[in-house]
Design a protein around this motif. Structure first.
Motif, PDB file in Angstrom:
ATOM      1  N   LEU A 356       0.827  -1.207   0.000  1.00 20.52           N
ATOM      2  CA  LEU A 356       0.000   0.000   0.000  1.00 20.52           C
ATOM      3  C   LEU A 356       0.864   1.261   0.000  1.00 20.52           C
ATOM      4  CD1 LEU A 356      -2.715  -1.088   2.597  1.00 20.52           C
ATOM      5  CD2 LEU A 356      -2.870  -1.176   0.100  1.00 20.52           C
ATOM      6  N   GLN A 357       1.966   1.245   0.726  1.00 20.57           N
ATOM      7  CA  GLN A 357       2.835   2.417   0.751  1.00 20.57           C
ATOM      8  C   GLN A 357       3.438   2.683  -0.621  1.00 20.57           C
ATOM      9  OE1 GLN A 357       2.914   4.484   3.068  1.00 20.57           O
ATOM     10  NE2 GLN A 357       2.319   3.430   4.961  1.00 20.57           N
ATOM     11  N   GLY A 363       1.097   7.758  -6.025  1.00 18.05           N
ATOM     12  CA  GLY A 363      -0.084   8.580  -6.217  1.00 18.05           C
ATOM     13  C   GLY A 363      -1.291   7.824  -6.715  1.00 18.05           C
ATOM     14  N   ILE A 364      -1.396   6.542  -6.398  1.00  8.24           N
ATOM     15  CA  ILE A 364      -2.474   5.695  -6.912  1.00  8.24           C
ATOM     16  C   ILE A 364      -3.549   5.510  -5.839  1.00  8.24           C
ATOM     17  CG2 ILE A 364      -3.028   3.386  -7.784  1.00  8.24           C
ATOM     18  CD1 ILE A 364      -0.174   3.246  -8.875  1.00  8.24           C
ATOM     19  N   ASP A 365      -4.802   5.570  -6.242  1.00  7.36           N
ATOM     20  CA  ASP A 365      -5.939   5.406  -5.338  1.00  7.36           C
ATOM     21  C   ASP A 365      -5.951   3.988  -4.764  1.00  7.36           C
ATOM     22  OD1 ASP A 365      -8.313   5.419  -3.995  1.00  7.36           O
ATOM     23  OD2 ASP A 365      -9.573   5.803  -5.750  1.00  7.36           O
ATOM     24  N   LEU A 366      -5.996   3.881  -3.444  1.00  7.56           N
ATOM     25  CA  LEU A 366      -5.935   2.577  -2.796  1.00  7.56           C
ATOM     26  C   LEU A 366      -7.260   1.832  -2.774  1.00  7.56           C
ATOM     27  CD1 LEU A 366      -3.754   3.260   0.383  1.00  7.56           C
ATOM     28  CD2 LEU A 366      -3.026   2.613  -1.914  1.00  7.56           C
ATOM     29  N   MET A 367      -8.383   2.509  -3.027  1.00 10.55           N
ATOM     30  CA  MET A 367      -9.671   1.846  -2.843  1.00 10.55           C
ATOM     31  C   MET A 367      -9.866   0.661  -3.781  1.00 10.55           C
ATOM     32  SD  MET A 367     -10.786   3.210  -0.226  1.00 10.55           S
ATOM     33  CE  MET A 367     -12.288   2.247  -0.163  1.00 10.55           C
ATOM     34  N   THR A 368      -9.162   0.647  -4.915  1.00  8.42           N
ATOM     35  CA  THR A 368      -9.263  -0.492  -5.814  1.00  8.42           C
ATOM     36  C   THR A 368      -8.767  -1.763  -5.145  1.00  8.42           C
ATOM     37  OG1 THR A 368      -8.872   1.026  -7.635  1.00  8.42           O
ATOM     38  CG2 THR A 368      -8.641  -1.289  -8.129  1.00  8.42           C
ATOM     39  N   VAL A 369      -7.882  -1.622  -4.160  1.00  6.31           N
ATOM     40  CA  VAL A 369      -7.340  -2.794  -3.469  1.00  6.31           C
ATOM     41  C   VAL A 369      -8.446  -3.560  -2.752  1.00  6.31           C
ATOM     42  CG1 VAL A 369      -5.739  -3.528  -1.651  1.00  6.31           C
ATOM     43  CG2 VAL A 369      -5.081  -1.726  -3.239  1.00  6.31           C
ATOM     44  N   GLN A 370      -9.530  -2.888  -2.357  1.00  9.01           N
ATOM     45  CA  GLN A 370     -10.604  -3.574  -1.635  1.00  9.01           C
ATOM     46  C   GLN A 370     -11.174  -4.728  -2.463  1.00  9.01           C
ATOM     47  OE1 GLN A 370     -11.047  -3.159   1.390  1.00  9.01           O
ATOM     48  NE2 GLN A 370     -11.161  -1.030   2.072  1.00  9.01           N
ATOM     49  N   ALA A 409      -7.548   7.325   4.233  1.00  8.74           N
ATOM     50  CA  ALA A 409      -7.929   8.555   4.946  1.00  8.74           C
ATOM     51  C   ALA A 409      -6.703   9.415   5.227  1.00  8.74           C
ATOM     52  CB  ALA A 409      -8.642   8.191   6.241  1.00  8.74           C
ATOM     53  N   GLU A 410      -5.607   8.799   5.638  1.00  5.43           N
ATOM     54  CA  GLU A 410      -4.391   9.561   5.933  1.00  5.43           C
ATOM     55  C   GLU A 410      -3.831  10.208   4.665  1.00  5.43           C
ATOM     56  OE1 GLU A 410      -1.768   6.805   7.783  1.00  5.43           O
ATOM     57  OE2 GLU A 410      -2.873   6.749   9.684  1.00  5.43           O
ATOM     58  N   ALA A 411      -3.807   9.437   3.564  1.00  5.71           N
ATOM     59  CA  ALA A 411      -3.280   9.984   2.316  1.00  5.71           C
ATOM     60  C   ALA A 411      -4.168  11.114   1.803  1.00  5.71           C
ATOM     61  CB  ALA A 411      -3.174   8.875   1.266  1.00  5.71           C
ATOM     62  N   ASN A 412      -5.491  10.922   1.905  1.00  4.59           N
ATOM     63  CA  ASN A 412      -6.407  11.972   1.459  1.00  4.59           C
ATOM     64  C   ASN A 412      -6.262  13.232   2.300  1.00  4.59           C
ATOM     65  OD1 ASN A 412      -7.415  10.321  -0.527  1.00  4.59           O
ATOM     66  ND2 ASN A 412      -9.263   9.747   0.598  1.00  4.59           N
ATOM     67  N   HIS A 413      -6.081  13.048   3.620  1.00  3.80           N
ATOM     68  CA  HIS A 413      -5.930  14.206   4.498  1.00  3.80           C
ATOM     69  C   HIS A 413      -4.666  14.983   4.134  1.00  3.80           C
ATOM     70  CE1 HIS A 413      -6.219  16.639   8.116  1.00  3.80           C
ATOM     71  NE2 HIS A 413      -4.931  16.385   8.344  1.00  3.80           N
ATOM     72  N   SER A 414      -3.579  14.274   3.922  1.00  2.00           N
ATOM     73  CA  SER A 414      -2.319  14.956   3.573  1.00  2.00           C
ATOM     74  C   SER A 414      -2.431  15.658   2.232  1.00  2.00           C
ATOM     75  CB  SER A 414      -1.173  13.933   3.536  1.00  2.00           C
ATOM     76  OG  SER A 414      -0.963  13.359   4.809  1.00  2.00           O
ATOM     77  N   ARG A 415      -3.033  14.961   1.256  1.00  2.03           N
ATOM     78  CA  ARG A 415      -3.173  15.561  -0.069  1.00  2.03           C
ATOM     79  C   ARG A 415      -4.086  16.773  -0.024  1.00  2.03           C
ATOM     80  NH1 ARG A 415      -6.198  11.804  -2.914  1.00  2.03           N
ATOM     81  NH2 ARG A 415      -8.003  13.067  -2.337  1.00  2.03           N
ATOM     82  N   ASP A 416      -5.213  16.623   0.677  1.00  7.39           N
ATOM     83  CA  ASP A 416      -6.164  17.735   0.736  1.00  7.39           C
ATOM     84  C   ASP A 416      -5.585  18.930   1.480  1.00  7.39           C
ATOM     85  OD1 ASP A 416      -7.931  16.196  -0.657  1.00  7.39           O
ATOM     86  OD2 ASP A 416      -9.200  15.703   1.066  1.00  7.39           O
ATOM     87  N   ALA A 417      -4.821  18.660   2.544  1.00 14.83           N
ATOM     88  CA  ALA A 417      -4.219  19.770   3.282  1.00 14.83           C
ATOM     89  C   ALA A 417      -3.273  20.555   2.392  1.00 14.83           C
ATOM     90  CB  ALA A 417      -3.488  19.241   4.512  1.00 14.83           C
TER      91      ALA A 417
END
Length: 557
Positions: A356-357, A363-370, A409-417
């Motif tokens: 995942l890291q 820069g790839i969306d992780l939700m596809t991993v689900q 959530a952590e990656a989105n928070h960092s990117r959005d910030a």
């Protein structure tokens, strides 16, 4: 279906396709337009994504954005697509179709619109499967329903399917349980208020709530939790669409998955086939999938999709996930999961987190991993028979899903910030120069917008007295950071010297101030940074209003 003829035109070398939507601030329209843009690029076409509003929107501020659709003309585009579920939610499929037929180019509706080409999903089948699951698997009998807008054909198809599924199960329809909605998150919360406060239905008299889309389901969950009603322990809640946020709600939302990206892709393919005289006009209908998560009381399973099959419907970075999975991590993860079944707690997470890291770093969306975890789970369960081992395996997959959601959530928070930090820099820079000469605004934009990944921008005003003309006020492009102010045909959306905007895919944003229509901003099309486009539109609208006022003051005697 017999459709009216359109003007015969030879296929252009690089077709230009307009996509009309009601906004870029929701997951559904964003994913549909992303699919359309990907398909257009793959077929050598360009997409003009016009973010306007719903037809006959009752809100004056939103309705002021409607003028953008009136700028479409055959001189500017070769075909027109529309997301009818949002653009036509107040007018219905008959009037939506009549409105589309005024265009003299091939058109396709993503969603119901009578008398034109359509790409649809099986709304009724998806809702039926959802209700049958609630009744058959969970034994729920008192099932409420939050409908969408009355004029929406999609909403009505889902409502009818809900009523018929209850009838087939021998459950009488209780009109008190059918609630009004509007496809928005606040609408879902209001529906719960209507159910409990206005209609005086006790929470103990409701087993489940079916919402006509995920946004209303999310609003319903929020309101239930606010009232101390736990989901799914006391009332189950399910939705429709499977927007990106559905999997990260608390609890994760059971829903019906629409193939949103594929809807956009199929619509583009249809109009390009029509332009090339390679396909008859008509209707293409895509299937839905039931996605089981915690909000109905199920253990999260997702829909079983193999990495290879998932890659066929993915684009760009998602394909790289499948490649990494198959070449580097697939066997390691499978072995780790089987170790978990033998009691080696944490084995799966220790292998999964580095994978995942790597994806985050790329820069790839992780939700596809689900979906890939679902395949991993299914394959492992086929090899494990002992009950305790299967329970340990299920627990490991659940912990892996939580890990994915946490890192997302952590990656989105960092990117959005970082993103909003850059956005505020843009806002401060342009606000400080909005009452000065347009050259100052152009300088501020060329200095700041590249921080948001925007390397070209045009901002033009509507020419007073001539709605088919625009005039460049400020902007920049690769060859000139101070282009001259010039008038041009509004169907072009940007002056001819912005060559990349006329060759490639773009976003066109309506600029307004309150309920006043002012002009158009054009930006390069992108699959990223959905969150800031609507805020940037509002900012540029204020800046354009300030620039126009400054011009009036400077000309005053």
């Amino acid at each position: 279906m017999t459709l009216p003829p359109v003007e015969t035109r030879s296929a252009p070398a690089r077709p230009r396709i307009a996509l009309l939507l009601a906004g870029l601030d929701n997951d559904y329209e964003w994913v549909v337009q992303r699919g359309a843009g990907i398909a257009a690029e793959e077929r050598g076409a360009s997409l003009v994504c016009l973010s306007g509003c719903a037809l006959e929107d009752p809100d004056p501020a939103r309705s002021a954005q409607r003028f953008l659709f009136d700028l479409i003309a055959p001189s500017g585009v070769d075909a027109v697509l529309v997301i009818a579920g949002t653009v036509g939610k107040y007018v219905g499929p008959t009037r939506m179709g009549a409105w589309l037929r005024r265009f003299t180019v091939p058109v396709c509706s993503i969603g119901p619109a009578h008398g034109v080409n359509q790409v649809l999903v099986h709304d009724a089948a998806g809702t039926t499967e959802l209700v049958e699951h609630l009744v058959g698997e969970h034994g729920y009998r008192r099932i409420a329903y939050i409908a969408g807008p009355a004029a929406s054909a999609e909403s009505q198809a889902r409502l009818s399917a809900y009523e018929q599924a209850l009838a087939r199960a021998g459950i009488a329809n209780d009109p008190r349980l059918v609630l009004p909605g509007d496809f928005t998150r606040p609408g879902g919360a209001r529906a719960v208020h209507v159910l409990f406060d206005e209609r005086q239905v006790a929470a103990s008299d409701v087993d489940a709530i079916v919402a006509a889309n995920d946004y209303m389901a999310a609003g319903a969950i929020e309101e239930l939790v606010h009232r101390g009603v736990t989901v799914p322990d006391r009332i189950a809640v399910v939705g429709f669409d499977d927007v990106d946020a559905a999997a990260t709600l608390s609890p994760p939302l059971t829903t019906v998955r629409q193939p949103m990206e594929q809807l956009g892709m199929e619509a583009v393919r249809m109009v390009l086939d029509l332009l090339e005289n390679r396909s008859p006009e008509g209707v293409r209908r895509l299937p839905t999938e039931l996605v089981l998560r915690r909000s109905c009381g199920c253990t999260p399973t997702e829909a079983p999709v193999s990495p290879k099959r998932e890659a066929q419907g993915m684009a760009f970075g998602a394909r790289r996930i499948a490649t990494l999975w198959e070449r580097s991590y697939g066997k390691q993860l499978a072995d780790a999961l089987l170790l978990e079944a033998t009691g080696k707690y944490g084995a799966l997470e220790r292998v999964l987190e580095p994978f995942l890291q790597r994806l985050i770093h790329a820069g790839i969306d992780l939700m596809t991993v689900q979906a890939m975890l679902t395949t991993l789970r299914t394959d492992a369960l086929s090899l494990v028979r002992e009950v305790d081992s299967r329970e340990r395996l299920e627990d490991a997959v659940h912990r892996a899903r939580i890990l994915v959601s946490r890192l997302v959530a952590e990656a989105n928070h960092s990117r959005d910030a970082a993103l909003w930090g850059h956005f505020h820099e843009v806002a401060r820079a342009v606000a400080g120069r909005m009452f000065g000469p347009p050259t100052g605004l152009a300088t501020a934009l060329v200095e700041q917008l590249p921080k948001l990944g925007i390397d070209e921008c045009s901002v033009s005003q509507l020419v007073p007295g001539d709605p088919q003309r625009l005039k460049l006020v400020f902007g920049f492009h690769r060859a000139d950071v101070q282009p001259k102010s010039t008038q041009f045909a509004a169907s072009g959306l940007a002056p001819a010297e912005f060559e990349a905007f006329h060759r490639g895919s773009v976003f066109a944003l309506p600029l307004t101030y309150g309920d006043e229509s002012l002009g158009v901003a054009v930006l390069p099309w992108s699959t990223e940074h959905r969150a800031f486009y609507d805020s940037l539109r509002e900012l540029l609208g204020v800046v354009l209003k300030g620039a126009l006022l400054a011009r009036q003051v400077s000309r005053a005697p």
